[in-house]
Design an enzyme around this catalytic site. Structure first.
Site, PDB file in Angstrom:
ATOM      1  CG  ASP A 412      -1.908   1.170   1.154  1.00 27.08           C
ATOM      2  OD1 ASP A 412      -2.958   1.021   0.501  1.00 27.08           O
ATOM      3  OD2 ASP A 412      -1.621   2.230   1.756  1.00 27.08           O
ATOM      4  CG  LEU A 413       1.658   2.992  -3.771  1.00 30.09           C
ATOM      5  CD1 LEU A 413       1.458   3.789  -5.046  1.00 30.09           C
ATOM      6  CD2 LEU A 413       3.052   2.390  -3.730  1.00 30.09           C
ATOM      7  CG  ASP A 455      -2.881   3.733  -2.595  1.00 29.61           C
ATOM      8  OD1 ASP A 455      -3.784   2.938  -2.281  1.00 29.61           O
ATOM      9  OD2 ASP A 455      -2.458   4.614  -1.822  1.00 29.61           O
TER      10      ASP A 455
END
Length: 546
Positions: A412-413, A455
């Site tokens: 997860d960015l 993302d």
């Protein structure tokens, strides 16, 4: 025998084509009849409408000239009116009598009143008995602005004829009250509205109307019975309703008497009235009826000509097809050897087959594209959640045969939302595409990188050799290092991070369990701060439990 003959007769392609051609000809003739009739009707309607507009415009200009001429005269008379005569009724009467004998524009007479409509002269013969109804609020507003007010037509006293009043205000001076000079003109005067009232358009039922929209009154009309009558209520004549609301132009409408007519409306600028030139469509479009009769007779002759020529032409064109049909029939009955039927050139049949083959190839390509689109992310081209689950199942099955493990890294960015908020979604999309490129460059060819939403990315490592945790940790560190490098987006250096939850599994694991557990570990890593990872070695745990 007769039934069989009838069945074969109507099954014959020659008869079917003949009947089909006949149907087409009839449809074409009927369609041409109605389409051309409608076109001719619309075209003639436009021509007549332009003519009506020209007539209405000419009549409006003539009426406007007559009114402005009288307005100018009334202003001049007001300027020439002796001030001392306003105090002497006898002298005022003599002045009015003198002026009346020297002009013809105000044929119904002149009248001087106060602002309440009370006459100031002692003469018995007056144009109207009571001028009070003429002094409306609208009249007073116009008169106080110095303009000449044109009022609603009234009936004169002697003779009793309709006349249009025009009035101008003489301001009071030295304590003297203001007075009004009123001039009246008979509507029937030839140099006023008489020519309009006596004009006819067409064979007599068409003509002109002069309408006062503010009074909702027919001021003048070619039909005497309509003069000084109220206009029809709303909803009776839709074009009239538009004209009363301010529309000026042409149109086709049904009048209050139920007669369809072509009308044109033009404003008389001096009064706000408008002129209507109208003619019934039954007179204006009589040429259309003549043309329809001609087309009907022409259609009958066309059908007869078609039947004689099309039969011969159809037989000539279908002769090769009928010969081929007879040859094929012999082959099916065993009366002739099986062989290809002769083909005369590259006709429509060959073109149709080639087009069908091209269409089939295109359908296959589209089906493949649909399969790819259903299993891949549209932005990055990476596998999506559906394809990832299938690859995880395959990787687990492979792990069974080769005694290896599988690792799932859920990514997860970090700090991605500020990029979207500050630089826009297009910049965010470019960052996601670059993330996909960097992740793909890290993993092996047998591994997979998937984007499962927003993302969030998942890295699938196949054939992870022991020690499983260390092997997974090396990949996680490579990912952290790759995504710590700045991203150049539209000349702006952007920095993001990533939180990773990783889990390893073997043949005893399920794809759903691994993905769910990796997701949970990712949230643990995110709670620890940016750029962290948490790895759970489920494969070793399961192995030790065994």
């Amino acid at each position: 025998m007769e039934v069989m003959f009838r069945r074969h007769f109507f099954q014959s392609i020659f008869i079917r084509l003949l009947m089909l051609g006949l149907v087409f000809v009839v449809i074409a003739l009927v369609g041409r009849y109605f389409i051309f009739s409608r076109f001719l009707r619309d075209d003639i309607t436009r021509v007549v409408a332009r003519q009506q507009l020209s007539l209405a415009n000419y009549a409006a200009q003539d009426i406007n000239h007559n009114i402005t001429q009288r307005q100018a005269l009334l202003k001049k008379l007001a300027a020439d009116l002796p001030v001392e005569a306003l105090q002497q009724p006898a002298a005022l009467a003599r002045w009015i009598s003198f002026i009346q004998t020297g002009q013809t524009l105000f044929s119904a007479g002149l009248l001087v009143t106060d602002e309440q409509g009370h006459a100031l002269t002692l003469a018995r013969a007056r144009p109207i008995n009571d001028a009070h109804p003429l002094i409306t609020d609208d009249a007073l507003r116009t008169l106080h602005s110095g303009e000449v007010y044109v009022g609603q037509p009234v009936l004169t006293a002697n003779p009793a004829q309709p006349a249009v009043p025009m009035m101008v205000r003489l301001p009071g001076k030295h304590g003297r009250p203001a007075t009004l000079l009123i001039g009246l003109t008979f509507l029937s005067d030839p140099d006023f509205l008489g020519n309009l009232m006596n004009s006819r358009i067409g064979q007599g039922s068409g003509g002109f109307l002069l309408i006062s929209p503010q009074d909702r009154l027919f001021v003048a009309a070619s039909q005497p019975g309509m003069m000084l009558k109220p206009t029809p209520p709303e909803g009776v004549n839709l074009l009239h309703d538009k004209a009363m609301a301010g529309y000026r132009g042409t149109g086709v409408t049904v009048n209050a008497q139920g007669v369809e007519e072509i009308s044109a409306m033009v404003t008389v600028p001096a009064t706000g009235w408008f002129v209507v030139a109208r003619i019934p469509t039954s007179e204006a479009l009589v040429t259309v009826d003549h043309a329809k009769d001609f087309m009907f007779r022409n259609a009958v002759l066309s059908v007869a000509f078609f039947l004689t020529t099309f039969v011969a032409a159809l037989y000539f064109l279908l002769r090769p097809l009928m010969r081929a049909t007879a040859q094929a029939e012999k082959m099916t009955l065993g009366q002739a050897p099986m062989q290809a039927l002769p083909v005369h050139g590259q006709d429509e049949v060959g073109t149709l087959i080639a087009a069908f083959n091209r269409l089939l190839a295109k359908i296959n390509e589209q089906n493949q594209a649909l399969v790819i689109a259903a299993q891949h992310d549209a932005l990055t081209g990476l596998p999506n959640r559906i394809l990832l689950a299938d690859r995880v199942r395959q990787a687990l099955a492979h792990a069974v045969r080769h005694q290896t493990a599988v690792a799932l890294l859920f990514l997860d960015l970090d700090m991605f939302k500020p990029i979207n908020d500050s630089l826009g979604h297009e910049a965010g999309d470019k960052v996601l595409q670059e993330v996909a490129r960097r992740l793909t460059a890290i993993v092996r060819g047998t591994d997979s990188v998937a984007r499962i939403g927003g993302d969030e990315f998942v890295v699938l490592l196949r054939e992870v050799a022991p020690p499983f945790k260390e092997a997974t940790e090396r990949v996680a560190q490579q990912i952290l290092a790759a995504l710590q490098q700045p991203f150049d987006v539209a000349g702006t250096q952007c920095h993001i991070g990533v939180s990773i939850g990783a889990v390893t599994g073997d043949a005893r694991s399920s794809p759903e369990t691994l993905l769910l557990r990796a997701d949970q570990l990712m949230y643990q890593a995110k709670a620890m701060g940016r750029g962290c990872y948490v790895i759970e070695n489920e494969a070793d745990t399961l192995a030790s439990g065994a």
